[in-house]
Design a protein around this motif. Structure first.
Motif, PDB file in Angstrom:
ATOM      1  N   ILE A  71       0.867  -1.185   0.000  1.00 41.82           N
ATOM      2  CA  ILE A  71       0.000   0.000   0.000  1.00 41.82           C
ATOM      3  C   ILE A  71       0.898   1.227   0.000  1.00 41.82           C
ATOM      4  CG2 ILE A  71      -0.207   0.321   2.512  1.00 41.82           C
ATOM      5  CD1 ILE A  71      -3.226   0.779   2.025  1.00 41.82           C
ATOM      6  N   ALA A  73       1.904   5.059   1.247  1.00 39.79           N
ATOM      7  CA  ALA A  73       1.742   5.977   2.391  1.00 39.79           C
ATOM      8  C   ALA A  73       2.550   7.210   2.041  1.00 39.79           C
ATOM      9  CB  ALA A  73       2.254   5.333   3.675  1.00 39.79           C
ATOM     10  N   SER A  78      -0.279   7.975   7.817  1.00 42.49           N
ATOM     11  CA  SER A  78      -0.735   6.988   6.822  1.00 42.49           C
ATOM     12  C   SER A  78       0.180   5.762   6.812  1.00 42.49           C
ATOM     13  CB  SER A  78      -0.841   7.612   5.423  1.00 42.49           C
ATOM     14  OG  SER A  78       0.391   8.118   4.998  1.00 42.49           O
ATOM     15  N   ALA A  82      -0.825   1.786   8.112  1.00 42.89           N
ATOM     16  CA  ALA A  82      -0.510   0.703   7.166  1.00 42.89           C
ATOM     17  C   ALA A  82       0.369  -0.353   7.829  1.00 42.89           C
ATOM     18  CB  ALA A  82       0.197   1.276   5.937  1.00 42.89           C
ATOM     19  N   GLN A 266      -3.300   4.442  -1.017  1.00 45.54           N
ATOM     20  CA  GLN A 266      -4.076   4.406   0.225  1.00 45.54           C
ATOM     21  C   GLN A 266      -5.295   5.329   0.211  1.00 45.54           C
ATOM     22  OE1 GLN A 266      -3.428   5.042   5.004  1.00 45.54           O
ATOM     23  NE2 GLN A 266      -1.666   4.414   3.855  1.00 45.54           N
ATOM     24  N   THR A 270      -9.069   3.758   0.903  1.00 45.97           N
ATOM     25  CA  THR A 270      -9.746   4.128   2.153  1.00 45.97           C
ATOM     26  C   THR A 270     -10.871   5.138   1.898  1.00 45.97           C
ATOM     27  OG1 THR A 270      -8.143   5.894   2.584  1.00 45.97           O
ATOM     28  CG2 THR A 270      -7.713   3.766   3.643  1.00 45.97           C
TER      29      THR A 270
END
Ligand code: KIV
Length: 336
Positions: A71, A73, A78, A82, A266, A270
């Protein structure tokens, strides 16, 4: 030695009479009398301590056929979430140009900006293998330039590996970096840094010759020493065949379920963006962070305006005698 200096610096913090915006919390995992700012990462015990993911861990996941989770970040929070969620790799993608810096595309982001964000991410990724994206212009001129940038990413950005876009033509560059001992994540198929040459964000490998080119690129960057390759926006069947032909893992984004792992940005997955934004077909929205944040901030706004917040439970107590004394002192000062 470290412990005493920590205690000394915290003693300073607790002795301070200066009013502070920061509350202090007692961390669960360290000495009970040491207090940190509530905003300090030390104030949050790791919810899910894991061993550090290394190149060896990634190889063994691949050998066992266990999908590798990746993912992006772009900052400490963030990356923190993760890492806590158990991601194998955290990527400081150059998509941060748009998602963190509000730029139009990735071509604008500079090495120094990427390094600042890599450092902030790396402070949070206690377990995940952390990779930084070399931005456009920082590696294409010559292998020497690429190696110099990659070294800065490791030394200043504190990442464990770098990613760069491109196929066959980048093989000597990748080799230069990997032979210096820096792991490289390749990136073929749709390469956003070359969007102008590709005629925009177009799915790649949709013809037999196009698919063959993606395969040849993947084989070349594998040969140059990449530890894994991102396959972006190619048909699922093509990605699955390429994955079978390689001995290193493929990390798909818009490349179907036949890859060795998956990566998503991300903020996309999200749902941390306002309604109406275009989302590529391959993105699955697992949350609605934007709606949650909006609701929370609007409620806070309303409660401040109506004086519902802060309530008594959000305030610090003072002994009655001290308060009476204080009121007396104020009156004395007023009379003078
Ligand atoms: O910049 C980025 O976020 C990326 C991923 C989408 C692979 O390159």
């Amino acid at each position: 030695m470290y412990f005493t200096s920590l205690v000394r610096s915290c003693a300073f913090l607790t002795r301070s009479t200066r009013p502070s915006r920061h509350a202090f919390v007692r961390p669960i995992l360290s000495a009970p009398h040491v207090r940190y700012s509530s905003h300090s990462p030390m104030g949050t015990p790791s919810a899910n301590p894991r061993k550090k993911v290394t190149i060896g861990t990634l190889r063994s996941l691949h050998r066992r056929g266990e999908p590798i989770t990746v993912i992006t970040a772009h900052d400490f929070p963030s990356a923190h979430v993760a890492d806590a969620a158990g991601m194998d790799i955290v990527l400081v993608g150059d998509s941060l140009a748009m998602v963190a810096l509000g730029m139009e595309d990735t071509s604008e982001v500079m090495v120094e900006e990427m390094l600042l964000h890599c450092r902030s991410v790396a402070r949070a990724t206690k377990s995940a293998f952390t990779v930084g994206d070399l931005p456009m212009g920082s590696y294409e001129i010559a292998p020497q330039q690429a190696l110099e940038t990659a070294i800065r990413f490791v030394k200043e950005g504190r990442v464990q590996g770098v990613k760069l876009e491109g196929g066959k033509e980048m093989a000597p560059t990748i080799q230069k970096i990997t032979t210096a001992g820096i792991p490289v994540l390749g990136h073929v198929g749709l390469t956003p840094q070359r969007q102008n040459a590709l005629g925009g964000f177009r799915v790649q490998g949709k013809t037999s010759l196009g698919a063959l080119k993606v395969l040849e690129d993947a084989l070349a960057v594998q040969e140059a020493g990449c530890f894994a390759i991102v396959l972006e926006a190619i048909p699922a069947e093509v990605a699955a065949i390429i994955t079978q032909k390689l001995s290193i893992p493929t990390i798909g984004i818009g490349a179907g379920n036949g890859c060795s792992g998956q990566v998503l940005v991300q903020v996309d997955m999200t749902g941390n963006f306002p309604p109406g934004r275009f989302l590529p077909k391959f993105v699955k929205k697992y949350g609605d962070v934007w709606a949650e944040s909006l609701k929370a901030i609007e409620t806070y706004r309303d409660e401040v305006k109506s004086r519902q917040y802060p309530a008594p439970e959000h305030t610090y107590p003072i002994p009655k005698a001290e308060l009476d004394n204080f009121v007396g002192l104020v009156e004395t000062i007023e009379k003078e």
